[in-house]
Scaffold this motif. Sequence first.
Motif, mmCIF file in Angstrom:
data_model
loop_
_atom_site.group_PDB
_atom_site.id
_atom_site.type_symbol
_atom_site.label_atom_id
_atom_site.label_comp_id
_atom_site.label_asym_id
_atom_site.label_seq_id
_atom_site.Cartn_x
_atom_site.Cartn_y
_atom_site.Cartn_z
ATOM 1 N N ASN A 175 1.091 4.610 -8.273
ATOM 2 C CA ASN A 175 0.842 5.558 -7.180
ATOM 3 C C ASN A 175 -0.569 5.455 -6.625
ATOM 4 O O ASN A 175 -1.022 6.362 -5.913
ATOM 5 C CB ASN A 175 1.114 6.988 -7.652
ATOM 6 C CG ASN A 175 0.192 7.408 -8.789
ATOM 7 O OD1 ASN A 175 -0.404 6.554 -9.449
ATOM 8 N ND2 ASN A 175 0.082 8.711 -9.015
ATOM 9 N N LYS A 176 -1.286 4.385 -6.947
ATOM 10 C CA LYS A 176 -2.653 4.222 -6.459
ATOM 11 C C LYS A 176 -2.831 2.863 -5.785
ATOM 12 O O LYS A 176 -2.236 1.869 -6.205
ATOM 13 C CB LYS A 176 -3.655 4.349 -7.610
ATOM 14 C CG LYS A 176 -3.782 5.747 -8.180
ATOM 15 C CD LYS A 176 -4.910 5.811 -9.208
ATOM 16 C CE LYS A 176 -5.077 7.221 -9.759
ATOM 17 N NZ LYS A 176 -6.189 7.294 -10.741
ATOM 18 N N ASN A 177 -3.662 2.859 -4.765
ATOM 19 C CA ASN A 177 -4.051 1.602 -4.132
ATOM 20 C C ASN A 177 -5.274 1.058 -4.866
ATOM 21 O O ASN A 177 -6.410 1.159 -4.418
ATOM 22 C CB ASN A 177 -4.358 1.830 -2.649
ATOM 23 C CG ASN A 177 -3.125 2.265 -1.886
ATOM 24 O OD1 ASN A 177 -2.043 1.715 -2.079
ATOM 25 N ND2 ASN A 177 -3.270 3.268 -1.025
ATOM 26 N N LEU A 178 -5.001 0.510 -6.034
ATOM 27 C CA LEU A 178 -6.043 -0.023 -6.891
ATOM 28 C C LEU A 178 -5.485 -1.255 -7.590
ATOM 29 O O LEU A 178 -4.356 -1.236 -8.086
ATOM 30 C CB LEU A 178 -6.466 1.019 -7.935
ATOM 31 C CG LEU A 178 -7.416 0.541 -9.040
ATOM 32 C CD1 LEU A 178 -8.791 0.186 -8.455
ATOM 33 C CD2 LEU A 178 -7.554 1.604 -10.131
ATOM 34 N N TRP A 179 -6.291 -2.326 -7.608
ATOM 35 C CA TRP A 179 -5.881 -3.546 -8.279
ATOM 36 C C TRP A 179 -7.033 -4.068 -9.120
ATOM 37 O O TRP A 179 -8.200 -3.930 -8.746
ATOM 38 C CB TRP A 179 -5.472 -4.628 -7.267
ATOM 39 C CG TRP A 179 -4.211 -4.305 -6.542
ATOM 40 C CD1 TRP A 179 -2.943 -4.688 -6.878
ATOM 41 C CD2 TRP A 179 -4.075 -3.513 -5.348
ATOM 42 N NE1 TRP A 179 -2.030 -4.194 -5.981
ATOM 43 C CE2 TRP A 179 -2.700 -3.463 -5.022
ATOM 44 C CE3 TRP A 179 -4.985 -2.832 -4.520
ATOM 45 C CZ2 TRP A 179 -2.220 -2.782 -3.920
ATOM 46 C CZ3 TRP A 179 -4.505 -2.146 -3.418
ATOM 47 C CH2 TRP A 179 -3.139 -2.127 -3.127
ATOM 48 N N TYR A 180 -6.710 -4.667 -10.262
ATOM 49 C CA TYR A 180 -7.696 -5.332 -11.105
ATOM 50 C C TYR A 180 -7.458 -6.837 -11.056
ATOM 51 O O TYR A 180 -6.316 -7.303 -10.937
ATOM 52 C CB TYR A 180 -7.597 -4.853 -12.548
ATOM 53 C CG TYR A 180 -8.037 -3.422 -12.776
ATOM 54 C CD1 TYR A 180 -9.139 -2.901 -12.107
ATOM 55 C CD2 TYR A 180 -7.355 -2.591 -13.659
ATOM 56 C CE1 TYR A 180 -9.552 -1.594 -12.317
ATOM 57 C CE2 TYR A 180 -7.760 -1.279 -13.880
ATOM 58 C CZ TYR A 180 -8.851 -0.790 -13.188
ATOM 59 O OH TYR A 180 -9.260 0.507 -13.398
ATOM 60 N N LEU A 181 -8.525 -7.567 -11.179
ATOM 61 C CA LEU A 181 -8.484 -9.020 -11.266
ATOM 62 C C LEU A 181 -9.340 -9.460 -12.433
ATOM 63 O O LEU A 181 -10.462 -8.963 -12.606
ATOM 64 C CB LEU A 181 -9.008 -9.656 -9.973
ATOM 65 C CG LEU A 181 -9.238 -11.171 -10.010
ATOM 66 C CD1 LEU A 181 -7.906 -11.909 -10.087
ATOM 67 C CD2 LEU A 181 -10.029 -11.618 -8.782
ATOM 68 N N PHE A 205 0.840 -1.192 0.000
ATOM 69 C CA PHE A 205 0.000 0.000 0.000
ATOM 70 C C PHE A 205 0.880 1.250 0.000
ATOM 71 O O PHE A 205 1.935 1.285 0.640
ATOM 72 C CB PHE A 205 -0.934 -0.001 1.200
ATOM 73 C CG PHE A 205 -2.029 -1.020 1.089
ATOM 74 C CD1 PHE A 205 -3.230 -0.700 0.478
ATOM 75 C CD2 PHE A 205 -1.859 -2.310 1.561
ATOM 76 C CE1 PHE A 205 -4.240 -1.634 0.339
ATOM 77 C CE2 PHE A 205 -2.853 -3.263 1.438
ATOM 78 C CZ PHE A 205 -4.044 -2.927 0.830
ATOM 79 N N VAL A 206 0.445 2.260 -0.759
ATOM 80 C CA VAL A 206 1.267 3.451 -0.945
ATOM 81 C C VAL A 206 0.537 4.700 -0.476
ATOM 82 O O VAL A 206 -0.686 4.732 -0.350
ATOM 83 C CB VAL A 206 1.649 3.622 -2.438
ATOM 84 C CG1 VAL A 206 2.441 2.437 -2.924
ATOM 85 C CG2 VAL A 206 0.407 3.839 -3.297
ATOM 86 N N ASN A 207 1.324 5.731 -0.190
ATOM 87 C CA ASN A 207 0.784 7.075 -0.013
ATOM 88 C C ASN A 207 0.460 7.600 -1.407
ATOM 89 O O ASN A 207 1.350 7.751 -2.241
ATOM 90 C CB ASN A 207 1.823 7.963 0.676
ATOM 91 C CG ASN A 207 1.334 9.382 0.897
ATOM 92 O OD1 ASN A 207 0.713 9.989 0.023
ATOM 93 N ND2 ASN A 207 1.621 9.924 2.072
ATOM 94 N N SER A 223 -12.400 -5.065 -9.407
ATOM 95 C CA SER A 223 -11.414 -4.116 -8.894
ATOM 96 C C SER A 223 -11.488 -4.081 -7.377
ATOM 97 O O SER A 223 -12.515 -4.401 -6.774
ATOM 98 C CB SER A 223 -11.652 -2.709 -9.457
ATOM 99 O OG SER A 223 -12.865 -2.172 -8.955
ATOM 100 N N SER A 224 -10.371 -3.672 -6.759
ATOM 101 C CA SER A 224 -10.312 -3.571 -5.305
ATOM 102 C C SER A 224 -9.341 -2.476 -4.917
ATOM 103 O O SER A 224 -8.351 -2.232 -5.609
ATOM 104 C CB SER A 224 -9.849 -4.896 -4.695
ATOM 105 O OG SER A 224 -9.726 -4.793 -3.279
ATOM 106 N N THR A 225 -9.617 -1.824 -3.804
ATOM 107 C CA THR A 225 -8.697 -0.817 -3.257
ATOM 108 C C THR A 225 -8.017 -1.304 -1.989
ATOM 109 O O THR A 225 -7.180 -0.600 -1.436
ATOM 110 C CB THR A 225 -9.439 0.500 -2.955
ATOM 111 O OG1 THR A 225 -10.516 0.241 -2.042
ATOM 112 C CG2 THR A 225 -9.987 1.116 -4.235
#
Length: 401
Positions: A335-341, A250-252, A358-360
């Motif tokens: 730079n985003k807390n975003l993921w695709y599946l 996880f990122v800022n 998608s998920s954050t």
Amino acid sequence: MTEEYLRKLENPCLRVMAYFKDSSHSLKEQSLYLALTADGLKWYELNNGNPVYTVCGIGSNLIRDPYIVKKADGTYLMIATDWTLYGAKEKPGNHRLFDGTVSPEKNWHYETDSYWDVNTTCLIFADSDDLIHWKNPRQIQMVRDEFKKQFYRNCGNYMHCWAPEVVFDTDSGGNAKVIHTDSDGKTYRYAVIWSGDGEENAHRKYDDLKEYNETWVNWTNDFETFTPAEIYFASSSSNIDATVLTDTAFVNEETGLPLDDLKKQYVLFFKDQVATEHGIGQNTAFSLDSHAFDPSPDFSNVVYSKDKGSGDLTKVAGTPYKEGEGPFSFRPYKNKNLWYLFADCHDANAEKIFGAWSSTDLIHWKGEDAHTEFPQGVIRHGSTVSVTLEEAVKLINMKSN
């Protein structure tokens, strides 16, 4: 998608998806296809919808489940399921083995008249510098001859070796980390994982109808020689098509820097083969070593599964799927807390299509089907790798083969 369009984008998600097609089981369909995305959701076929690479000189040259990885040195590797016996005029002879030697066995008594009875314990490898030109195709048997013969005696068929992927992680300098150490102290930076039928001691009987699929691993540093196969992930039931997401810190979102890399957990998605309906499961681990993703005694590392955890990820709200397989996942923007599946949801409306989520937080997922586009045809079992802008430009300008 054009070069002009790509060069105007400010923060594109440039990734290539590898896949194959599967309506006729032909050589043209069971080859390597590529598609490009600039946002992680809409995928555009490359090479005018023709295969980018067709294996030559190995059996009938058929492959399934192509997976492409960009290694730490910047070059690419394709690894795929070996389907070269189906339709082959002659049965292949002895195979190159995982340790670099050649098997003395010349006839494995394969059944070649049925599409699904062509199991081999081989994988197909090939190398590329640019995803366009491919070289060094090789067929490697990933298990010992002795294990393969014992499994045949007990089960009446040969163990399969399906849906391979490569697992590794890099340090801050971009170098591949050591993720496994053998009992003799030798270290390895890459894992080749694949779906195999049977147990490590090959004792399953032919009339035992229970599914025993597990995820296996061979460790390597060069993709030429490997350690003997061992179980990598054993779920509480049966699993295939495992894929590991390593870009999970996880990122800022203002600075793009990791918030706490020491708490980073890796995520494994898999086809959960409980009962008769097969969906997507999800487990977490702090290591990429063998058995790290196995369910803990209290199942606290199980995010989704059919028997424990919070159910089947394939059936999250807003998606219509009964089953899914061949998952792959990625972070579209660093730079985003975003993921695709994505998953191959082959049961949906009698069509073979990919479902998307998608998920954050890598726990809660929502459907993204309304925002996706895919190449035409019966596309199957995708995987994805990031590319640079210049690589993407070369790919869209590729001449049809």
